[in-house]
Design a protein around this motif. Structure first.
Motif, PDB file in Angstrom:
ATOM      1  N   ALA A 177       0.353  -6.525  -3.971  1.00  0.00           N
ATOM      2  CA  ALA A 177      -1.061  -6.139  -4.011  1.00  0.00           C
ATOM      3  C   ALA A 177      -1.905  -7.369  -4.318  1.00  0.00           C
ATOM      4  N   GLN A 178      -3.056  -7.435  -3.668  1.00  0.00           N
ATOM      5  CA  GLN A 178      -3.981  -8.541  -3.889  1.00  0.00           C
ATOM      6  C   GLN A 178      -5.378  -7.991  -4.128  1.00  0.00           C
ATOM      7  N   LEU A 179      -6.144  -8.739  -4.904  1.00  0.00           N
ATOM      8  CA  LEU A 179      -7.521  -8.352  -5.203  1.00  0.00           C
ATOM      9  C   LEU A 179      -8.418  -9.560  -5.002  1.00  0.00           C
ATOM     10  N   ASN A 180      -9.511  -9.367  -4.311  1.00  0.00           N
ATOM     11  CA  ASN A 180     -10.531 -10.405  -4.154  1.00  0.00           C
ATOM     12  C   ASN A 180     -11.856  -9.798  -4.596  1.00  0.00           C
ATOM     13  N   LYS A 181     -12.204 -10.064  -5.836  1.00  0.00           N
ATOM     14  CA  LYS A 181     -13.419  -9.441  -6.386  1.00  0.00           C
ATOM     15  C   LYS A 181     -14.677  -9.978  -5.718  1.00  0.00           C
ATOM     16  N   ALA A 182     -14.664 -11.238  -5.335  1.00  0.00           N
ATOM     17  CA  ALA A 182     -15.856 -11.813  -4.697  1.00  0.00           C
ATOM     18  C   ALA A 182     -16.170 -11.081  -3.401  1.00  0.00           C
ATOM     19  N   SER A 183     -15.114 -10.701  -2.674  1.00  0.00           N
ATOM     20  CA  SER A 183     -15.289  -9.993  -1.414  1.00  0.00           C
ATOM     21  C   SER A 183     -15.190  -8.483  -1.571  1.00  0.00           C
ATOM     22  N   GLN A 184     -14.895  -8.041  -2.795  1.00  0.00           N
ATOM     23  CA  GLN A 184     -14.735  -6.610  -3.079  1.00  0.00           C
ATOM     24  C   GLN A 184     -13.706  -6.019  -2.124  1.00  0.00           C
ATOM     25  N   TYR A 185     -12.535  -6.610  -2.166  1.00  0.00           N
ATOM     26  CA  TYR A 185     -11.487  -6.307  -1.198  1.00  0.00           C
ATOM     27  C   TYR A 185     -10.152  -6.206  -1.930  1.00  0.00           C
ATOM     28  N   VAL A 186      -9.404  -5.175  -1.569  1.00  0.00           N
ATOM     29  CA  VAL A 186      -8.082  -4.936  -2.152  1.00  0.00           C
ATOM     30  C   VAL A 186      -7.106  -4.783  -0.998  1.00  0.00           C
ATOM     31  N   SER A 187      -5.904  -5.290  -1.173  1.00  0.00           N
ATOM     32  CA  SER A 187      -4.929  -5.171  -0.097  1.00  0.00           C
ATOM     33  C   SER A 187      -3.567  -4.777  -0.648  1.00  0.00           C
ATOM     34  N   LEU A 188      -2.766  -4.221   0.243  1.00  0.00           N
ATOM     35  CA  LEU A 188      -1.384  -3.865  -0.080  1.00  0.00           C
ATOM     36  C   LEU A 188      -0.522  -4.296   1.092  1.00  0.00           C
ATOM     37  N   LEU A 189       0.539  -5.002   0.783  1.00  0.00           N
ATOM     38  CA  LEU A 189       1.473  -5.456   1.811  1.00  0.00           C
ATOM     39  C   LEU A 189       2.837  -4.830   1.536  1.00  0.00           C
ATOM     40  N   ILE A 190       3.399  -4.240   2.555  1.00  0.00           N
ATOM     41  CA  ILE A 190       4.750  -3.696   2.435  1.00  0.00           C
ATOM     42  C   ILE A 190       5.646  -4.506   3.372  1.00  0.00           C
ATOM     43  N   ARG A 191       6.639  -5.124   2.799  1.00  0.00           N
ATOM     44  CA  ARG A 191       7.612  -5.893   3.611  1.00  0.00           C
ATOM     45  C   ARG A 191       8.832  -5.027   3.866  1.00  0.00           C
ATOM     46  N   ASP A 192       9.513  -5.322   4.971  1.00  0.00           N
ATOM     47  CA  ASP A 192      10.756  -4.612   5.301  1.00  0.00           C
ATOM     48  C   ASP A 192      10.568  -3.090   5.133  1.00  0.00           C
ATOM     49  N   SER A 193       9.583  -2.563   5.809  1.00  0.00           N
ATOM     50  CA  SER A 193       9.236  -1.151   5.621  1.00  0.00           C
ATOM     51  C   SER A 193      10.410  -0.248   6.004  1.00  0.00           C
ATOM     52  N   GLN A 194      10.492   0.852   5.276  1.00  0.00           N
ATOM     53  CA  GLN A 194      11.567   1.831   5.432  1.00  0.00           C
ATOM     54  C   GLN A 194      10.977   3.187   5.836  1.00  0.00           C
ATOM     55  N   PRO A 195      11.755   4.018   6.493  1.00  0.00           N
ATOM     56  CA  PRO A 195      11.249   5.364   6.815  1.00  0.00           C
ATOM     57  C   PRO A 195      10.748   6.114   5.584  1.00  0.00           C
ATOM     58  N   SER A 196      11.367   5.846   4.426  1.00  0.00           N
ATOM     59  CA  SER A 196      10.924   6.516   3.195  1.00  0.00           C
ATOM     60  C   SER A 196       9.543   6.052   2.734  1.00  0.00           C
ATOM     61  N   ASP A 197       9.046   4.977   3.315  1.00  0.00           N
ATOM     62  CA  ASP A 197       7.690   4.524   2.991  1.00  0.00           C
ATOM     63  C   ASP A 197       6.625   5.336   3.736  1.00  0.00           C
ATOM     64  N   SER A 198       7.037   6.169   4.645  1.00  0.00           N
ATOM     65  CA  SER A 198       6.083   6.975   5.423  1.00  0.00           C
ATOM     66  C   SER A 198       5.310   7.896   4.494  1.00  0.00           C
ATOM     67  N   ALA A 199       4.012   7.740   4.488  1.00  0.00           N
ATOM     68  CA  ALA A 199       3.133   8.486   3.583  1.00  0.00           C
ATOM     69  C   ALA A 199       1.699   8.058   3.888  1.00  0.00           C
ATOM     70  N   THR A 200       0.771   8.640   3.164  1.00  0.00           N
ATOM     71  CA  THR A 200      -0.612   8.167   3.210  1.00  0.00           C
ATOM     72  C   THR A 200      -0.860   7.299   1.989  1.00  0.00           C
ATOM     73  N   TYR A 201      -1.418   6.126   2.207  1.00  0.00           N
ATOM     74  CA  TYR A 201      -1.666   5.175   1.132  1.00  0.00           C
ATOM     75  C   TYR A 201      -3.147   5.213   0.757  1.00  0.00           C
ATOM     76  N   LEU A 202      -3.393   5.469  -0.516  1.00  0.00           N
ATOM     77  CA  LEU A 202      -4.738   5.675  -1.019  1.00  0.00           C
ATOM     78  C   LEU A 202      -5.166   4.509  -1.900  1.00  0.00           C
ATOM     79  N   CYS A 203      -6.290   3.946  -1.577  1.00  0.00           N
ATOM     80  CA  CYS A 203      -6.899   2.912  -2.422  1.00  0.00           C
ATOM     81  C   CYS A 203      -7.796   3.636  -3.425  1.00  0.00           C
ATOM     82  N   VAL A 204      -7.625   3.333  -4.703  1.00  0.00           N
ATOM     83  CA  VAL A 204      -8.367   4.028  -5.748  1.00  0.00           C
ATOM     84  C   VAL A 204      -9.037   2.992  -6.639  1.00  0.00           C
ATOM     85  N   VAL A 205     -10.293   3.220  -6.914  1.00  0.00           N
ATOM     86  CA  VAL A 205     -11.109   2.256  -7.662  1.00  0.00           C
ATOM     87  C   VAL A 205     -11.845   3.007  -8.755  1.00  0.00           C
ATOM     88  N   ASN A 206     -11.967   2.400  -9.917  1.00  0.00           N
ATOM     89  CA  ASN A 206     -12.727   3.087 -10.961  1.00  0.00           C
ATOM     90  C   ASN A 206     -14.220   2.977 -10.669  1.00  0.00           C
TER      91      ASN A 206
END
Lengths: 110, 116
Positions: free
Chosen positions: A62-91
């Motif tokens: 996971a990466q955060l760039n506050k200046a750009s107000q941007y959050v990222s998630l990287l999944i390497r070597d993805s697996q079928p079990s990773d199949s889902a909906t990924y939700l970005c949540v911010v306070n």
């Protein structure tokens, strides 16, 4: 501008692929950032918190760039079990409320 | 591992009826929340509760909704007169902020409310 925006998806990738999820948020005062995953008709489950220095947990980065107000998630070597909906949540300051992005659905094909 | 529990898992009610959704947050947590998710849509904030009172509520949380912490363990959401559009999955969550950043919320399994 929406409070939290994410790639619309869905992402359909082969097993072993690297997948990147992007998220932007509108409130510059937000201080807490998370990635949750949600399986179909289930509750959101915390995948990882996102720290300002970036953080890694196994295949997930996971990466955060506050200046750009941007959050990222990287999944390497993805697996079928990773199949889902990924939700970005911010306070949402000043309180303890959390705002959810619309989610990006991932399907990893074996 | 501590978890948030919700009952019932599925509730079917007739339009105009009152429903109470129940939650047991994680025992040492201080903040409690209700969120809802209409099928196919995003998770939406309803209300947060701290120190025995509502701390924030959204536009969705109108006079038909109320929350209560009747004892030291339960946290309930009441919908007084249900409408068809109240049909959704309702998630309870709790968190333990401790005045530090990145305090995550833990979610219950949800109650699927179907208004007919």
């Amino acid at each position: 501008r929406k409070e939290v925006e994410q790639d619309p998806g869905p992402f359909n990738v082969p097993e072993g692929a690297t997948v990147a999820f992007n998220c932007t948020y509108s409130n510059s005062a937000s201080q807490s950032f998370f990635w949750y995953r949600q399986d179909c008709r289930k509750e959101p489950k915390l995948l990882m918190s996102v720290y300002s220095s970036g953080n890694e947990d196994g295949r997930f980065t996971a990466q955060l760039n506050k200046a750009s107000q941007y959050v990222s998630l990287l999944i390497r070597d993805s697996q079928p079990s990773d199949s889902a909906t990924y939700l970005c949540v911010v306070n949402k300051p000043p309180g303890q409320n959390f705002v959810f992005g619309p989610g990006t659905r991932l399907s990893v094909l074996p | 591992e501590p978890e948030v529990t919700q009952t019932p898992s599925h509730q079917v009610t007739q339009m105009g009826q009152e429903v109470i959704l129940r939650c047991v947050p994680i025992s040492n947590h201080l903040y409690f929340y209700w969120y809802r998710q209409i099928l196919g849509q995003k998770v939406e904030f309803l209300v947060s509760f701290y120190n025995n009172e509502i701390s924030e509520k959204s536009e969705i949380f109108d006079d038909q909704f109320s929350v209560e912490r009747p004892d030291g363990s339960n946290f309930t959401l009441k919908i007084r007169s249900t409408k068809l559009e109240d049909s959704a999955m309702y998630f309870c969550a709790s968190s333990d902020p401790l005045d530090r950043p990145n305090t995550e919320a833990f979610f219950g399994q949800g109650t699927r409310l179907t208004v007919v």
